[in-house]
Design a protein around this motif. Structure first.
Motif, PDB file in Angstrom:
ATOM      1  N   ASP A   1       0.833  -1.206   0.000  1.00 46.31           N
ATOM      2  CA  ASP A   1       0.000   0.000   0.000  1.00 46.31           C
ATOM      3  C   ASP A   1       0.868   1.257   0.000  1.00 46.31           C
ATOM      4  N   LYS A   2       1.916   1.244   0.806  1.00 44.94           N
ATOM      5  CA  LYS A   2       2.819   2.390   0.874  1.00 44.94           C
ATOM      6  C   LYS A   2       3.494   2.634  -0.477  1.00 44.94           C
TER       7      LYS A   2
ATOM      8  N   GLN B   1       3.257   5.893  -2.978  1.00 47.80           N
ATOM      9  CA  GLN B   1       4.444   6.599  -3.471  1.00 47.80           C
ATOM     10  C   GLN B   1       4.445   6.685  -4.993  1.00 47.80           C
ATOM     11  N   ARG B   2       4.017   5.625  -5.642  1.00 47.53           N
ATOM     12  CA  ARG B   2       3.967   5.630  -7.104  1.00 47.53           C
ATOM     13  C   ARG B   2       2.984   6.676  -7.606  1.00 47.53           C
ATOM     14  N   GLU B   3       1.817   6.757  -6.969  1.00 51.64           N
ATOM     15  CA  GLU B   3       0.816   7.747  -7.378  1.00 51.64           C
ATOM     16  C   GLU B   3       1.341   9.164  -7.187  1.00 51.64           C
ATOM     17  N   ILE B   4       2.037   9.403  -6.083  1.00 51.17           N
ATOM     18  CA  ILE B   4       2.613  10.726  -5.835  1.00 51.17           C
ATOM     19  C   ILE B   4       3.636  11.063  -6.913  1.00 51.17           C
ATOM     20  N   LEU B   5       4.471  10.099  -7.261  1.00 49.67           N
ATOM     21  CA  LEU B   5       5.476  10.335  -8.299  1.00 49.67           C
ATOM     22  C   LEU B   5       4.830  10.600  -9.654  1.00 49.67           C
ATOM     23  N   LYS B   6       3.750   9.894  -9.962  1.00 50.29           N
ATOM     24  CA  LYS B   6       3.060  10.134 -11.227  1.00 50.29           C
ATOM     25  C   LYS B   6       2.505  11.554 -11.283  1.00 50.29           C
TER      26      LYS B   6
END
Length: 121
Positions: free
Chosen positions: A92-93, A97-102
């Motif tokens: 989940d973490k 993080q991936r969504e934030i980077l996108k």
């Protein structure tokens, strides 16, 4: 080459007799060099199948059983469930993080406004 075993050949030709030391050194060179049997055989001036034959004969001579894979410790159901929970939290973490980077990639890749603001002295 300094890694090349010293060749002691009893006779040249189809049925050359190689010393036991030469065979062992050639096999050690092949195993430790990380190169293919073809490359090592060409360097030593022998044919590739001969290296394979020597290796097979050496394996038969040692005749030691291959060590089996170490037995895994049996883990309890509670330990496995705890690990699954930890891995799910980590997953989940990482997804967050991936969504934030996108999103940040979208922000940073936007084109700047046309023209630079004029500076006043």
């Amino acid at each position: 080459m300094k890694d090349q075993p010293s060749k002691q050949v009893g006779e040249r030709g189809r049925h050359a007799n190689y010393s036991k030391e030469y065979v062992e050194e050639a096999l050690a060179l092949w195993r430790t060099s990380g190169r293919s049997a073809t490359a090592v055989a060409a360097e030593l001036g022998i044919r590739r199948p001969l290296l394979y034959r020597w290796a097979a004969a050496q394996r038969r001579a040692t005749d030691t059983p291959q060590p089996s894979a170490p037995a895994r410790a049996v883990r309890s159901l509670a330990e496995l469930e705890a690990e699954i929970g930890r891995l799910r939290e980590e997953n989940d973490k990482l997804l967050e993080q991936r969504e934030i980077l996108k999103k940040s990639l979208g922000i940073f890749s936007e084109l700047p406004p046309r023209g630079m603001p004029k500076s006043k002295p």
